[in-house]
Design an enzyme around this catalytic site. Structure first.
Site, PDB file in Angstrom:
ATOM      1  N   GLY A  15       0.776  -1.180  -0.147  1.00 11.81           N
ATOM      2  CA  GLY A  15      -0.129   0.106   0.060  1.00 11.81           C
ATOM      3  C   GLY A  15       0.989   1.093   0.014  1.00 11.81           C
ATOM      4  O   GLY A  15       0.231   2.115   0.577  1.00 11.81           O
ATOM      5  N   ARG A  68     -15.570 -15.380 -10.143  1.00 11.59           N
ATOM      6  CA  ARG A  68     -15.137 -13.916 -10.310  1.00 11.59           C
ATOM      7  C   ARG A  68     -16.030 -12.903 -10.395  1.00 11.59           C
ATOM      8  O   ARG A  68     -16.022 -11.780  -9.670  1.00 11.59           O
ATOM      9  CB  ARG A  68     -13.965 -13.783 -11.482  1.00 11.59           C
ATOM     10  CG  ARG A  68     -13.501 -12.672 -11.599  1.00 11.59           C
ATOM     11  CD  ARG A  68     -12.290 -12.480 -12.815  1.00 11.59           C
ATOM     12  NE  ARG A  68     -11.262 -13.529 -12.705  1.00 11.59           N
ATOM     13  CZ  ARG A  68     -10.158 -13.320 -12.012  1.00 11.59           C
ATOM     14  NH1 ARG A  68     -10.192 -12.267 -11.445  1.00 11.59           N
ATOM     15  NH2 ARG A  68      -9.312 -14.451 -12.160  1.00 11.59           N
ATOM     16  N   MET A  93      -3.657  -7.403  -6.920  1.00  6.93           N
ATOM     17  CA  MET A  93      -3.287  -8.369  -7.931  1.00  6.93           C
ATOM     18  C   MET A  93      -4.642  -9.124  -8.361  1.00  6.93           C
ATOM     19  O   MET A  93      -4.198 -10.534  -8.224  1.00  6.93           O
ATOM     20  CB  MET A  93      -1.950  -9.109  -7.113  1.00  6.93           C
ATOM     21  CG  MET A  93      -0.988  -8.087  -6.850  1.00  6.93           C
ATOM     22  SD  MET A  93      -0.340  -6.892  -7.988  1.00  6.93           S
ATOM     23  CE  MET A  93       0.938  -7.792  -8.611  1.00  6.93           C
ATOM     24  N   ARG A  94      -5.310  -8.724  -8.661  1.00  4.55           N
ATOM     25  CA  ARG A  94      -6.389  -9.474  -9.376  1.00  4.55           C
ATOM     26  C   ARG A  94      -7.115  -8.789 -10.511  1.00  4.55           C
ATOM     27  O   ARG A  94      -7.164  -7.340 -10.763  1.00  4.55           O
ATOM     28  CB  ARG A  94      -7.599  -9.627  -8.432  1.00  4.55           C
ATOM     29  CG  ARG A  94      -7.297 -10.617  -7.165  1.00  4.55           C
ATOM     30  CD  ARG A  94      -8.679 -10.708  -6.572  1.00  4.55           C
ATOM     31  NE  ARG A  94      -9.653 -11.279  -7.252  1.00  4.55           N
ATOM     32  CZ  ARG A  94      -9.955 -12.246  -7.430  1.00  4.55           C
ATOM     33  NH1 ARG A  94      -9.138 -13.415  -7.115  1.00  4.55           N
ATOM     34  NH2 ARG A  94     -10.791 -12.744  -8.323  1.00  4.55           N
ATOM     35  N   LEU A  96     -10.160  -7.813 -13.156  1.00  2.90           N
ATOM     36  CA  LEU A  96     -11.482  -7.467 -12.897  1.00  2.90           C
ATOM     37  C   LEU A  96     -12.250  -8.091 -13.988  1.00  2.90           C
ATOM     38  O   LEU A  96     -11.745  -8.064 -15.330  1.00  2.90           O
ATOM     39  CB  LEU A  96     -11.704  -5.923 -12.983  1.00  2.90           C
ATOM     40  CG  LEU A  96     -10.875  -5.212 -11.616  1.00  2.90           C
ATOM     41  CD1 LEU A  96     -10.953  -3.641 -11.584  1.00  2.90           C
ATOM     42  CD2 LEU A  96     -11.769  -5.557 -10.413  1.00  2.90           C
ATOM     43  N   HIS A 112       1.227   0.472 -13.076  1.00  2.81           N
ATOM     44  CA  HIS A 112       1.828  -0.687 -13.725  1.00  2.81           C
ATOM     45  C   HIS A 112       3.498  -0.306 -13.577  1.00  2.81           C
ATOM     46  O   HIS A 112       3.661   0.598 -14.231  1.00  2.81           O
ATOM     47  CB  HIS A 112       1.483  -1.125 -14.873  1.00  2.81           C
ATOM     48  CG  HIS A 112       2.139  -2.449 -15.409  1.00  2.81           C
ATOM     49  ND1 HIS A 112       1.736  -3.561 -15.086  1.00  2.81           N
ATOM     50  CD2 HIS A 112       3.003  -2.701 -16.398  1.00  2.81           C
ATOM     51  CE1 HIS A 112       2.638  -4.593 -15.596  1.00  2.81           C
ATOM     52  NE2 HIS A 112       3.467  -3.906 -16.010  1.00  2.81           N
ATOM     53  N   ASP A 148      -3.510  -4.906 -18.568  1.00  2.00           N
ATOM     54  CA  ASP A 148      -2.644  -3.781 -18.683  1.00  2.00           C
ATOM     55  C   ASP A 148      -2.547  -3.178 -20.234  1.00  2.00           C
ATOM     56  O   ASP A 148      -1.374  -3.122 -20.791  1.00  2.00           O
ATOM     57  CB  ASP A 148      -1.281  -4.597 -18.441  1.00  2.00           C
ATOM     58  CG  ASP A 148      -1.039  -4.877 -17.014  1.00  2.00           C
ATOM     59  OD1 ASP A 148      -1.519  -4.303 -16.145  1.00  2.00           O
ATOM     60  OD2 ASP A 148      -0.276  -5.991 -17.025  1.00  2.00           O
ATOM     61  N   GLU A 177       6.384   6.308  -9.130  1.00  2.00           N
ATOM     62  CA  GLU A 177       4.855   5.836  -9.044  1.00  2.00           C
ATOM     63  C   GLU A 177       4.352   6.618  -8.171  1.00  2.00           C
ATOM     64  O   GLU A 177       3.116   7.191  -8.423  1.00  2.00           O
ATOM     65  CB  GLU A 177       4.622   4.303  -8.467  1.00  2.00           C
ATOM     66  CG  GLU A 177       5.126   3.230  -9.381  1.00  2.00           C
ATOM     67  CD  GLU A 177       4.732   1.992  -8.959  1.00  2.00           C
ATOM     68  OE1 GLU A 177       3.887   1.682  -8.450  1.00  2.00           O
ATOM     69  OE2 GLU A 177       5.690   0.790  -9.312  1.00  2.00           O
TER      70      GLU A 177
HETATM   71  C1  GAR Z   1       3.496  -1.444  -7.446  1.00  2.00           C
HETATM   72  O1  GAR Z   1       4.826  -1.511  -7.710  1.00  2.00           O
HETATM   73  C2  GAR Z   1       2.672  -1.636  -8.432  1.00  2.00           C
HETATM   74  O2  GAR Z   1       2.869  -0.577  -9.607  1.00  2.00           O
HETATM   75  C3  GAR Z   1       2.405  -2.799  -8.702  1.00  2.00           C
HETATM   76  O3  GAR Z   1       2.365  -3.384  -7.497  1.00  2.00           O
HETATM   77  C4  GAR Z   1       3.023  -2.463  -6.535  1.00  2.00           C
HETATM   78  C5  GAR Z   1       2.367  -2.298  -5.331  1.00  2.00           C
HETATM   79  O4  GAR Z   1       3.014  -1.622  -4.579  1.00  2.00           O
HETATM   80  N1  GAR Z   1       1.356  -3.188  -9.445  1.00  2.00           N
HETATM   81  C6  GAR Z   1       1.192  -4.389 -10.305  1.00  2.00           C
HETATM   82  O5  GAR Z   1       2.147  -4.974 -10.631  1.00  2.00           O
HETATM   83  C7  GAR Z   1      -0.007  -4.543 -10.905  1.00  2.00           C
HETATM   84  N2  GAR Z   1      -0.165  -5.503 -12.104  1.00  2.00           N
HETATM   85  P1  GAR Z   1       2.321  -0.950  -3.198  1.00  2.00           P
HETATM   86  O6  GAR Z   1       1.430  -1.892  -2.592  1.00  2.00           O
HETATM   87  O7  GAR Z   1       3.406  -0.497  -2.343  1.00  2.00           O
HETATM   88  O8  GAR Z   1       1.548   0.513  -3.604  1.00  2.00           O
END
Ligand code: GAR
Length: 220
Positions: A15, A68, A93-94, A96, A112, A148, A177
């Site tokens: 998060g 789902r 990580m799912r 939709l 991403h 994606d 990010e």
């Molecule tokens: C981040 O790097 C985000 O870009 C990635 O998961 C991480 C979450 O970090 N998302 C994906 O790979 C989506 N396919 P966080 O929980 O610290 O925000």
């Protein structure tokens, strides 16, 4: 005063992007209000981050809803009960279902950790290091029915060095990010994003014609 867009943030883990969004709201850089944080995992550390800021949280465990569409219906009910306008996937990580994506068409954002359309899917920092690219980065995009693939809102580029590991690259990307996700949401909040086909037009965006990164930097 600018309107505050009502967010529902979906997480699965640490998060840190959620935290960046909370920080941007609290410092007045983002006109938004997080109505709910939903995690599909009980052990997501992001839940405690939300609770520290008095943001309501809910765990909706995907393992107890193997279908789902059924799972997504519960997500939808939860988001609608809080009158969420924009759904923010922050390390959720799912995938939709089409049902969910159609209902929130152009109202779901994802981040991403790669420069899409390069390296979609999972473990992309490792794949970027192994491939030997000189640059990677992160992408904020609207979510469509393909993984994606949706229209791109913002990207940030970082160099990839010979000594990088999956972990060092992931950290460098994550720092970016945390910058671009809140600002992409702010563009939405200001009503400046218009989707035409696969392109997102940003009203009033500045263009730096001279921007370029070269890796390795030229020595002459
Ligand atoms: C981040 O790097 C985000 O870009 C990635 O998961 C991480 C979450 O970090 N998302 C994906 O790979 C989506 N396919 P966080 O929980 O610290 O925000």
């Amino acid at each position: 005063m600018a309107r505050k867009v009502a967010l529902g943030v979906l997480i699965s883990g640490n998060g840190s992007n959620l935290q960046a969004i909370i920080n941007a709201i609290e410092s007045g850089r983002l006109d938004a209000e997080i109505r709910i944080v939903i995690s599909n995992r009980q052990d997501a550390q992001g839940l405690a981050r939300a609770q520290r800021h008095q943001i309501p949280t809910q765990v909706i465990d995907h393992r107890s809803h193997p279908d789902r569409e059924m799972y997504d219906k519960i997500l939808i009910d939860t988001l609608q009960a809080r009158q969420v306008e924009l759904v923010i996937l922050a390390g959720f990580m799912r995938l939709l279902s089409p049902l969910f994506v159609r209902l929130y068409s152009n109202r779901i954002m994802n981040i991403h950790p790669a420069l899409l359309p390069s390296f979609p899917g999972l473990h992309v920092q490792k794949k970027a290091v192994e491939y030997g690219v000189r640059f990677s980065g992160c992408t904020v995009h609207f979510v469509n029915e393909e993984c994606d693939e949706g229209p791109i809102i913002a990207q940030a580029v970082v160099p990839v060095f010979a000594h990088d590991t999956e972990e060092t690259l992931a950290e460098r990307i994550l720092r970016q990010e945390h910058r671009i996700y809140p600002s992409a949401i702010q563009l939405y909040s200001e009503g400046r994003l218009r989707v035409t086909g696969r392109r997102v037009v940003i009203e009033g965006a500045r263009a730096n014609e001279e921007a370029a990164l070269v890796e390795p930097p030229p020595e002459t």
